[in-house]
Design a protein around this motif. Structure first.
Motif, mmCIF file in Angstrom:
data_model
loop_
_atom_site.group_PDB
_atom_site.id
_atom_site.type_symbol
_atom_site.label_atom_id
_atom_site.label_comp_id
_atom_site.label_asym_id
_atom_site.label_seq_id
_atom_site.Cartn_x
_atom_site.Cartn_y
_atom_site.Cartn_z
ATOM 1 N N ALA A 183 0.846 -1.206 0.000
ATOM 2 C CA ALA A 183 0.000 0.000 0.000
ATOM 3 C C ALA A 183 0.878 1.252 0.000
ATOM 4 C CB ALA A 183 -0.940 -0.014 1.195
ATOM 5 N N HIS A 184 1.920 1.248 0.848
ATOM 6 C CA HIS A 184 2.822 2.408 0.899
ATOM 7 C C HIS A 184 3.517 2.607 -0.442
ATOM 8 C CE1 HIS A 184 2.756 4.010 4.975
ATOM 9 N NE2 HIS A 184 2.525 2.780 5.395
ATOM 10 N N GLU A 185 3.991 1.506 -1.029
ATOM 11 C CA GLU A 185 4.683 1.576 -2.319
ATOM 12 C C GLU A 185 3.767 2.176 -3.384
ATOM 13 O OE1 GLU A 185 6.709 -2.382 -2.288
ATOM 14 O OE2 GLU A 185 6.302 -2.109 -4.436
ATOM 15 N N LEU A 186 2.535 1.671 -3.454
ATOM 16 C CA LEU A 186 1.612 2.110 -4.506
ATOM 17 C C LEU A 186 1.114 3.531 -4.255
ATOM 18 C CD1 LEU A 186 -0.336 -1.231 -5.062
ATOM 19 C CD2 LEU A 186 1.441 -0.235 -6.511
ATOM 20 N N ALA A 187 1.109 3.955 -2.990
ATOM 21 C CA ALA A 187 0.664 5.321 -2.669
ATOM 22 C C ALA A 187 1.642 6.363 -3.217
ATOM 23 C CB ALA A 187 0.496 5.487 -1.162
ATOM 24 N N GLU A 188 2.850 5.924 -3.578
ATOM 25 C CA GLU A 188 3.856 6.842 -4.149
ATOM 26 C C GLU A 188 3.654 7.060 -5.649
ATOM 27 O OE1 GLU A 188 6.325 8.392 -2.412
ATOM 28 O OE2 GLU A 188 5.306 7.550 -0.646
ATOM 29 N N GLU A 189 2.822 6.242 -6.286
ATOM 30 C CA GLU A 189 2.649 6.316 -7.741
ATOM 31 C C GLU A 189 1.715 7.460 -8.127
ATOM 32 O OE1 GLU A 189 4.131 4.415 -9.999
ATOM 33 O OE2 GLU A 189 5.140 3.096 -8.571
ATOM 34 N N ASP A 190 1.899 7.981 -9.361
ATOM 35 C CA ASP A 190 0.983 9.015 -9.857
ATOM 36 C C ASP A 190 -0.299 8.404 -10.384
ATOM 37 O OD1 ASP A 190 2.669 11.113 -9.324
ATOM 38 O OD2 ASP A 190 3.745 10.855 -11.230
ATOM 39 N N ARG A 191 -0.147 7.206 -10.996
ATOM 40 C CA ARG A 191 -1.321 6.593 -11.641
ATOM 41 C C ARG A 191 -1.368 5.105 -11.406
ATOM 42 N NH1 ARG A 191 -3.329 7.841 -17.432
ATOM 43 N NH2 ARG A 191 -4.822 6.363 -16.578
ATOM 44 N N LEU A 192 -2.544 4.639 -11.010
ATOM 45 C CA LEU A 192 -2.782 3.210 -10.850
ATOM 46 C C LEU A 192 -3.984 2.823 -11.712
ATOM 47 C CD1 LEU A 192 -2.586 2.925 -6.942
ATOM 48 C CD2 LEU A 192 -0.749 2.528 -8.598
ATOM 49 N N VAL A 193 -3.894 1.650 -12.312
ATOM 50 C CA VAL A 193 -5.025 1.116 -13.066
ATOM 51 C C VAL A 193 -5.319 -0.273 -12.503
ATOM 52 C CG1 VAL A 193 -5.880 0.459 -15.352
ATOM 53 C CG2 VAL A 193 -4.303 2.413 -15.120
ATOM 54 N N PHE A 194 -6.568 -0.546 -12.205
ATOM 55 C CA PHE A 194 -6.967 -1.856 -11.675
ATOM 56 C C PHE A 194 -7.798 -2.575 -12.728
ATOM 57 C CE2 PHE A 194 -6.177 0.593 -7.846
ATOM 58 C CZ PHE A 194 -5.602 -0.319 -6.978
ATOM 59 N N ALA A 195 -7.448 -3.820 -13.017
ATOM 60 C CA ALA A 195 -8.195 -4.633 -13.981
ATOM 61 C C ALA A 195 -8.921 -5.737 -13.213
ATOM 62 C CB ALA A 195 -7.237 -5.235 -15.010
ATOM 63 N N CYS A 196 -10.230 -5.598 -13.094
ATOM 64 C CA CYS A 196 -11.006 -6.572 -12.307
ATOM 65 C C CYS A 196 -11.389 -7.771 -13.159
ATOM 66 C CB CYS A 196 -12.279 -5.938 -11.779
ATOM 67 S SG CYS A 196 -11.976 -4.560 -10.672
ATOM 68 N N GLY A 197 -10.721 -8.890 -12.925
ATOM 69 C CA GLY A 197 -11.092 -10.126 -13.607
ATOM 70 C C GLY A 197 -12.308 -10.750 -12.948
ATOM 71 N N ARG A 198 -12.996 -11.572 -13.707
ATOM 72 C CA ARG A 198 -14.126 -12.380 -13.194
ATOM 73 C C ARG A 198 -13.950 -13.777 -13.761
ATOM 74 N NH1 ARG A 198 -18.390 -11.222 -9.520
ATOM 75 N NH2 ARG A 198 -17.348 -9.439 -8.582
ATOM 76 N N TYR A 199 -14.867 -14.653 -13.464
ATOM 77 C CA TYR A 199 -14.832 -16.042 -13.961
ATOM 78 C C TYR A 199 -13.506 -16.690 -13.566
ATOM 79 C CZ TYR A 199 -18.272 -13.491 -16.686
ATOM 80 O OH TYR A 199 -19.276 -12.651 -17.063
ATOM 81 N N GLU A 200 -12.897 -17.438 -14.497
ATOM 82 C CA GLU A 200 -11.645 -18.135 -14.157
ATOM 83 C C GLU A 200 -10.416 -17.244 -14.338
ATOM 84 O OE1 GLU A 200 -11.719 -21.205 -12.721
ATOM 85 O OE2 GLU A 200 -13.856 -20.742 -12.826
ATOM 86 N N GLY A 201 -10.649 -16.002 -14.744
ATOM 87 C CA GLY A 201 -9.529 -15.078 -14.925
ATOM 88 C C GLY A 201 -9.471 -14.516 -16.333
ATOM 89 N N ILE A 202 -8.431 -13.717 -16.584
ATOM 90 C CA ILE A 202 -8.245 -13.033 -17.861
ATOM 91 C C ILE A 202 -7.227 -13.825 -18.680
ATOM 92 C CG2 ILE A 202 -7.465 -10.871 -18.916
ATOM 93 C CD1 ILE A 202 -8.109 -9.486 -16.204
ATOM 94 N N ASP A 203 -7.457 -13.928 -19.982
ATOM 95 C CA ASP A 203 -6.501 -14.591 -20.885
ATOM 96 C C ASP A 203 -5.088 -14.068 -20.579
ATOM 97 O OD1 ASP A 203 -4.814 -15.008 -23.270
ATOM 98 O OD2 ASP A 203 -6.667 -15.695 -24.240
ATOM 99 N N GLU A 204 -4.160 -14.990 -20.317
ATOM 100 C CA GLU A 204 -2.821 -14.621 -19.820
ATOM 101 C C GLU A 204 -2.059 -13.703 -20.780
ATOM 102 O OE1 GLU A 204 -1.933 -15.299 -16.805
ATOM 103 O OE2 GLU A 204 0.121 -14.534 -16.931
ATOM 104 N N ARG A 205 -2.373 -13.789 -22.070
ATOM 105 C CA ARG A 205 -1.639 -12.966 -23.043
ATOM 106 C C ARG A 205 -1.870 -11.478 -22.823
ATOM 107 N NH1 ARG A 205 -3.962 -16.200 -28.089
ATOM 108 N NH2 ARG A 205 -5.746 -16.037 -26.666
#
Ligand code: ADE
Length: 269
Positions: A101-123
Motif C-alpha cells: 500500500a505504501h509503495e503504490l501510494a507513491e505512484e501518480d497513476r494506478l489502473v486496476f483490472a477486475c477479472g471475473r470467472y476463471e480469470g483473464i486470458d494470460e496474453r
C-alpha cells in the motif's frame, strides 16, 4: 493520484464515493474513474468471456476487450508521463500488504483490472507489459468471485495514505502493521463499563508507562494472533524491559531476531 478501474460491474465500485475516499475525491486529492469493460466489446451481446482452451470448468475473459479498454486508459496521459502501474487482483498474485500500500501510494497513476470467472486470458498480461508495470496482487489465500471487492480494499488502503486524506496523520503511525506488529487495544469512556475496568495504567497520566504498556500489548497480541510477524521483527535494539516482555511470552532474542523457546508453552509458533 489518478486511479482507473476497469470492471464488468462498475456499480460494485460505488462505495468509493463514500467516507474518506469519497471526500478525497471531492477535495481533488484523488481522481477515480470507473470504466465498463463491456463498452470495449464490438459484438451485439457485448461478450467478455469464452470457454477455456484445454478444457475445464468455467469461462475465461477474452483478451481483446481488455486490450481495447487498457489501451484507452493508458493513452490518456501526457507523452512524458511514466508507465502507470496495472494492478490485476488475483488469488495467484503476490500478497498485498501494508508495505505494498505504501509503495503504490507513491505512484501518480494506478489502473486496476477486475477479472471475473476463471480469470483473464494470460496474453493480456504480456501485452500490457508494453504499456504498464504489471502487478498481479492477491488480498489473501482465499478466492473471491472477482477483483472488485479486492479493489475496494486496496483503494481504501492506498488512498488513506495519500497526503491530506486522513485528518490526523499520526493515526497512520500507530496502527496495526505500521511497525510490523499488531495494534495495541484501545478504550474510551466510561472507565467502568458493565463491571469491566479500563487498564489502570491508561488512567495514570504517566506517558512513559502508557507507551511501554501499549508496546508490550502489541507484543502480546502479535505473539498470540500472528506469531509469523515476529519472525521478521528486528529485535536487535529492544530495551531490556521489552526483552523481558518477550521472554515472558516465550521468545528469546538471538542474533537480533526473536526465536521461540523450545520449552515455551501455549500453541503459538
Ligand atoms: N480475486 C479473486 N480472489 C482474489 C483474492 N484473494 N485477492 C485478490 N483478487 C482476487
Amino acid at each position: 493520484m489518478r486511479i482507473d478501474v476497469v470492471s464488468i460491474f462498475p456499480d460494485y465500485l460505488a462505495p468509493l464515493e463514500l467516507s474518506l475516499i469519497g471526500k478525497a475525491r471531492q477535495d481533488g486529492l484523488l481522481e477515480l474513474n470507473v470504466h465498463d469493460l463491456r463498452d470495449f466489446t464490438t459484438d451485439r451481446h457485448r461478450t467478455v468471456d469464452d470457454t477455456p482452451y484445454g478444457g475445464g470448468a468455467g469461462m475465461v475473459m477474452k483478451p481483446e476487450p481488455w486490450a481495447q479498454s487498457l489501451a484507452a486508459v493508458a493513452a490518456d496521459r501526457p507523452a512524458e508521463a511514466a508507465k502507470p502501474v496495472l494492478i490485476v487482483p488475483s488469488p495467484a498474485g503476490e500478497r498485498f500488504t501494508q508495505a505494498t500500500a505504501h509503495e503504490l501510494a507513491e505512484e501518480d497513476r494506478l489502473v486496476f483490472a477486475c477479472g471475473r470467472y476463471e480469470g483473464i486470458d494470460e496474453r493480456v498480461m504480456e501485452w500490457a507489459a508494453g504499456h504498464f508495470t504489471v502487478r498481479p496482487v492477491s488480498l489473501g489465500d482465499y478466492v473471491l468471485n472477482g477483483g472488485e471487492v479486492a479493489v475496494l480494499a486496496m483503494v481504501e488502503a492506498i488512498g488513506r495514505l495519500l497526503p491530506g486524506v486522513v485528518g490526523n496523520p499520526e493515526s497512520l503511525v500507530e496502527e496495526s502493521h505500521s511497525d510490523g506488529l499488531l495494534e495495541y487495544p484501545v478504550y474510551t469512556k466510561p472507565s467502568n463499563w458493565r463491571d469491566r475496568e479500563v487498564p489502570a495504567v491508561l488512567l495514570s497520566g504517566n506517558h512513559g508507562k502508557i507507551a511501554q504498556w501499549r508496546r508490550h500489548e502489541q507484543y502480546r497480541r502479535t505473539a498470540e494472533r500472528r506469531p509469523d510477524l515476529l519472525e521478521a521483527f528486528d529485535a536487535a535494539k529492544l530495551p531490556r524491559a521489552d526483552r523481558t516482555a518477550f521472554a515472558d511470552l516465550g521468545y528469546d532474542v538471538v542474533d537480533g531476531y526473536l526465536v521461540r523457546r523450545a520449552d515455551a508453552g501455549g500453541d503459538s509458533g
